[in-house]
Enzyme design. Structure first.
Site, mmCIF file in Angstrom:
data_model
loop_
_atom_site.group_PDB
_atom_site.id
_atom_site.type_symbol
_atom_site.label_atom_id
_atom_site.label_comp_id
_atom_site.label_asym_id
_atom_site.label_seq_id
_atom_site.Cartn_x
_atom_site.Cartn_y
_atom_site.Cartn_z
ATOM 1 N N GLY A 1 20.259 64.864 46.995
ATOM 2 C CA GLY A 1 21.083 64.369 47.976
ATOM 3 C C GLY A 1 20.942 64.793 49.453
ATOM 4 O O GLY A 1 20.269 66.114 49.583
ATOM 5 N N GLY A 2 20.975 64.318 50.310
ATOM 6 C CA GLY A 2 21.325 64.742 51.827
ATOM 7 C C GLY A 2 19.678 65.209 52.101
ATOM 8 O O GLY A 2 18.567 64.493 51.790
ATOM 9 N N ASP A 3 19.626 66.563 52.830
ATOM 10 C CA ASP A 3 18.442 67.222 53.198
ATOM 11 C C ASP A 3 18.015 68.192 52.158
ATOM 12 O O ASP A 3 18.964 69.135 51.679
ATOM 13 C CB ASP A 3 18.403 67.687 54.447
ATOM 14 C CG ASP A 3 17.163 68.206 54.978
ATOM 15 O OD1 ASP A 3 16.384 67.575 55.822
ATOM 16 O OD2 ASP A 3 17.001 69.399 54.710
ATOM 17 N N MET B 1 30.656 71.598 50.161
ATOM 18 C CA MET B 1 31.177 72.140 48.769
ATOM 19 C C MET B 1 32.558 72.799 48.948
ATOM 20 O O MET B 1 32.619 73.855 48.096
ATOM 21 C CB MET B 1 30.168 73.088 48.199
ATOM 22 C CG MET B 1 28.816 72.135 47.862
ATOM 23 S SD MET B 1 27.438 73.401 47.451
ATOM 24 C CE MET B 1 26.845 73.977 48.668
ATOM 25 N N PRO C 1 -3.061 29.188 90.139
ATOM 26 C CA PRO C 1 -2.542 29.154 91.433
ATOM 27 C C PRO C 1 -1.797 30.422 91.912
ATOM 28 O O PRO C 1 -1.827 30.812 92.976
ATOM 29 C CB PRO C 1 -1.663 27.878 91.545
ATOM 30 C CG PRO C 1 -1.645 27.202 90.220
ATOM 31 C CD PRO C 1 -2.246 28.118 89.320
ATOM 32 N N GLU C 2 -0.888 30.671 90.878
ATOM 33 C CA GLU C 2 -0.045 31.819 91.403
ATOM 34 C C GLU C 2 -0.049 32.896 90.190
ATOM 35 O O GLU C 2 0.168 32.401 88.881
ATOM 36 C CB GLU C 2 1.466 31.523 91.459
ATOM 37 C CG GLU C 2 1.699 30.974 93.021
ATOM 38 C CD GLU C 2 2.688 30.125 93.115
ATOM 39 O OE1 GLU C 2 3.944 30.859 92.494
ATOM 40 O OE2 GLU C 2 2.915 29.290 93.871
ATOM 41 N N LYS D 1 24.308 68.452 37.570
ATOM 42 C CA LYS D 1 25.095 69.261 38.396
ATOM 43 C C LYS D 1 25.188 70.733 37.702
ATOM 44 O O LYS D 1 25.140 71.007 36.572
ATOM 45 C CB LYS D 1 26.298 69.063 39.012
ATOM 46 C CG LYS D 1 27.178 68.552 37.778
ATOM 47 C CD LYS D 1 28.641 68.073 38.616
ATOM 48 C CE LYS D 1 29.420 67.356 37.495
ATOM 49 N NZ LYS D 1 30.607 66.704 38.038
ATOM 50 N N ILE E 1 19.195 71.882 53.172
ATOM 51 C CA ILE E 1 20.349 72.011 53.771
ATOM 52 C C ILE E 1 21.187 72.011 52.359
ATOM 53 O O ILE E 1 21.336 71.307 51.822
ATOM 54 C CB ILE E 1 20.817 71.320 54.835
ATOM 55 C CG1 ILE E 1 20.111 71.328 56.040
ATOM 56 C CG2 ILE E 1 22.214 71.486 54.994
ATOM 57 C CD1 ILE E 1 20.472 70.408 57.129
ATOM 58 N N ASP F 1 19.546 64.537 40.439
ATOM 59 C CA ASP F 1 20.642 65.038 40.048
ATOM 60 C C ASP F 1 21.968 64.249 40.649
ATOM 61 O O ASP F 1 21.708 63.083 41.165
ATOM 62 C CB ASP F 1 20.934 66.545 40.454
ATOM 63 C CG ASP F 1 20.653 66.702 41.804
ATOM 64 O OD1 ASP F 1 21.047 65.907 42.772
ATOM 65 O OD2 ASP F 1 19.831 67.781 42.304
HETATM 66 N N1 SAH Z 1 21.554 68.911 50.419
HETATM 67 C C1 SAH Z 1 22.712 68.163 50.610
HETATM 68 C C2 SAH Z 1 23.962 68.924 50.473
HETATM 69 C C3 SAH Z 1 24.090 69.547 49.109
HETATM 70 S S1 SAH Z 1 25.477 70.321 48.465
HETATM 71 C C4 SAH Z 1 22.966 67.575 52.190
HETATM 72 O O1 SAH Z 1 21.996 68.010 52.920
HETATM 73 O O2 SAH Z 1 23.718 66.768 52.405
HETATM 74 C C5 SAH Z 1 26.516 69.168 48.092
HETATM 75 C C6 SAH Z 1 27.768 69.038 49.081
HETATM 76 O O3 SAH Z 1 27.295 68.047 50.101
HETATM 77 C C7 SAH Z 1 28.976 68.335 48.465
HETATM 78 O O4 SAH Z 1 29.758 69.046 47.851
HETATM 79 C C8 SAH Z 1 29.542 67.713 49.869
HETATM 80 O O5 SAH Z 1 30.337 68.536 50.379
HETATM 81 C C9 SAH Z 1 28.533 67.357 50.549
HETATM 82 N N2 SAH Z 1 27.976 65.760 50.341
HETATM 83 C C10 SAH Z 1 26.802 65.303 50.149
HETATM 84 N N3 SAH Z 1 26.918 64.096 50.104
HETATM 85 C C11 SAH Z 1 28.254 63.624 50.506
HETATM 86 C C12 SAH Z 1 28.635 62.266 50.696
HETATM 87 N N4 SAH Z 1 28.191 61.368 50.430
HETATM 88 N N5 SAH Z 1 30.043 62.372 51.024
HETATM 89 C C13 SAH Z 1 30.798 63.521 51.376
HETATM 90 N N6 SAH Z 1 30.013 64.729 51.356
HETATM 91 C C14 SAH Z 1 28.603 64.926 50.617
#
Ligand code: SAH
Length: 455
Positions: free
Chosen positions: A298-300, A380, A43-44, A267, A303, A245
């Site tokens: 670790g990380g990117d 680092m 109806p609506e 390392k 970088i 690593d």
């Molecule tokens: N490719 C990595 C960096 C590698 S160089 C990235 O993009 O993060 C390694 C350095 O990254 C370490 O000496 C420290 O300075 C930094 N790092 C990486 N993981 C870390 C964490 N969980 N806490 C603090 N510093 C970190």
């Protein structure tokens, strides 16, 4: 089995939705997506319907004649008498009927859907717990990336070519397994269809049963496994070999395939670790054996990760590879420490730099690191912290400039020490911080008092 799962072709066929509220609107949208011709009786109509084109609106209360010529009906009114009547009449006429939230009135139920058309996955708990079905769907969402839609279409396009080239079905199965498990599929998922097609036909013309090794250079983020990308996780669970690593956390390593071979490359300063050239050569030889190798970083990887050097070797040797970005320490660690790297009032730019000592000295562009209105993030840099702070003051930053060191950022044992350029080094050595630690210099560090949420 309480219900038989089937997928129904509704293209151009008339479906009826009784009711025109918000719930009905969702059902109508779903039917339209399936290409149905939809008739809505109520109806609506809820205002959302105004923007909906291509449906037949019947501004009436439901009557039996509305079911004429209908192949499927959904009742979504808030009037239980109407819902019951729709169910009863539809059943008499053998028209499949669904009444929203009333499983006892349904001859079919609508599943929770994971849509990667043409790939469709449907979940149902038989009406017992739609929430659970949705939660399961969310889990699979992460495992079946959006790109699967492209992958299924890709396979459909070349099915006939494969049939012509490989006549026996066992051979075809091996070929398709290699395609779907290997570089070709990965290229399609990454959106490189032209590259995938080229490779697909090369494989088809050559020895289509041979498996090809490949390397995934994967950024695993700063430590918290929740920060992995979907793609990182998927490739980690695919690879037969893991090369990692010390920056890769145990929690992340545990997410790789259980039966995968794990190779620690350590390392740089560690005696037991492999020098970079050896790592590069190792990746090449593993891939040559036909293995899928995930190189976890670790990380990117791009970088301060020497990712560029590793893939340069792979590329020179003609090994297939792909790179998966990760959350870099600067971004992950600062978020968990409550320190935004830019802020309209304090920092308009941010610099990522390395504080790694080369033969005991630091050769950085101190002038540009000491400008006001910016944040400096130093990777680092722990061993050279005192020298870094001294140089920044010498080059014009105030001795009171706020700064912080974060150890094991994003992880349960994260530690943050804040101070000024003048006193940070002393505080950090007192607190006994170790690697991996990240240094952040800039006014933004003061925001931590308000924004810290983790620890
Ligand atoms: N490719 C990595 C960096 C590698 S160089 C990235 O993009 O993060 C390694 C350095 O990254 C370490 O000496 C420290 O300075 C930094 N790092 C990486 N993981 C870390 C964490 N969980 N806490 C603090 N510093 C970190």
């Amino acid at each position: 089995m309480d219900f038989l799962p089937i997928f129904m072709n509704l293209k151009g066929r008339t479906c009826l939705v009784v009711g025109a509220g918000e719930v009905a609107f969702r059902k109508v949208s779903l039917l339209l997506e399936a290409g149905a011709s939809v008739k809505v009786v109520a109806p609506e109509f809820h205002r959302d319907f105004t923007a909906l084109y291509g449906i037949i609106r019947v501004h009436e209360s439901f009557q039996a004649q509305h079911l004429t010529g209908v192949v499927l009906v959904i009742a979504a009114t808030n009037d239980s008498a109407t819902n019951e009547r729709v169910s009863e009449l539809a059943n008499q006429m053998n028209i499949p009927v669904n009444v929203v939230d009333s499983p006892e009135l349904c001859s079919f139920i609508v599943p929770s859907i994971l849509d990667r058309a043409p790939l469709m996955v449907a979940f149902s708990t038989g009406g017992a717990s739609p929430v659970l079905a949705r939660m399961l769907r969310a889990k699979l969402e992460t495992m079946i990336p959006q790109g699967y839609a492209r992958l299924v279409s890709f396979c459909a396009k070349f099915r006939d070519d494969v049939k012509i080239r490989i006549t026996e079905s066992a051979g075809r199965r091996i070929f398709w397994e290699n395609v779907l498990e290997g570089v070709v599929a990965e290229k399609v998922l990454a959106g490189d269809e032209a590259g995938a097609k080229k490779l697909f036909f090369t494989r088809l013309e050559q020895d289509y049963t041979a498996t090809q090794g490949e390397v995934y250079l994967v950024g695993s983020g700063p430590g918290d496994p929740d920060l992995l990308t979907f793609r990182a996780l998927r490739l980690m669970q695919k690879a037969e070999v893991v090369v990692y690593d010390n920056l890769v956390s145990k929690a992340i390593l545990d997410m790789t395939r259980r039966d995968a071979r794990r190779i620690f490359v350590g390392k740089e300063r560690d005696n037991h670790s492999l020098p970079q050239e050896k790592i590069n050569a190792l990746l090449v030889s593993l891939a040559r054996e036909g293995l899928r190798v995930v190189r976890l970083k670790g990380g990117d990887p791009f970088i301060f990760g020497r990712g560029g050097e590793e893939i340069e070797t792979l590329s020179a040797q003609g090994i297939a590879f792909q790179v998966v970005p990760g959350v870099t320490a600067a971004s992950g660690v600062s978020a968990y420490a409550g320190i935004p790297l830019t802020h309209r009032d304090y920092a308009q730019s941010v610099i990522f730099t390395t504080g790694h000592l080369k033969e005991g000295t630091l050769n950085l562009d101190w002038q540009s690191l000491s400008r006001p209105g910016q944040t400096v993030v130093i990777y680092m840099g722990l061993a050279a912290l005192a020298e870094i702070c001294r140089q920044l003051i010498c080059h014009g930053l105030s001795a009171d400039m706020p700064c912080a060191v974060v150890m094991n950022g994003t992880q349960p044992d994260q530690k943050v020490v804040t101070g000024t350029l003048e006193n940070l080094a002393g505080k950090v050595s007192l607190a006994g911080l170790k690697s991996p630690s990240l240094i952040i210099v800039g006014e933004v560090v003061t925001l931590r008092d308000k924004l810290a949420w983790y620890r």
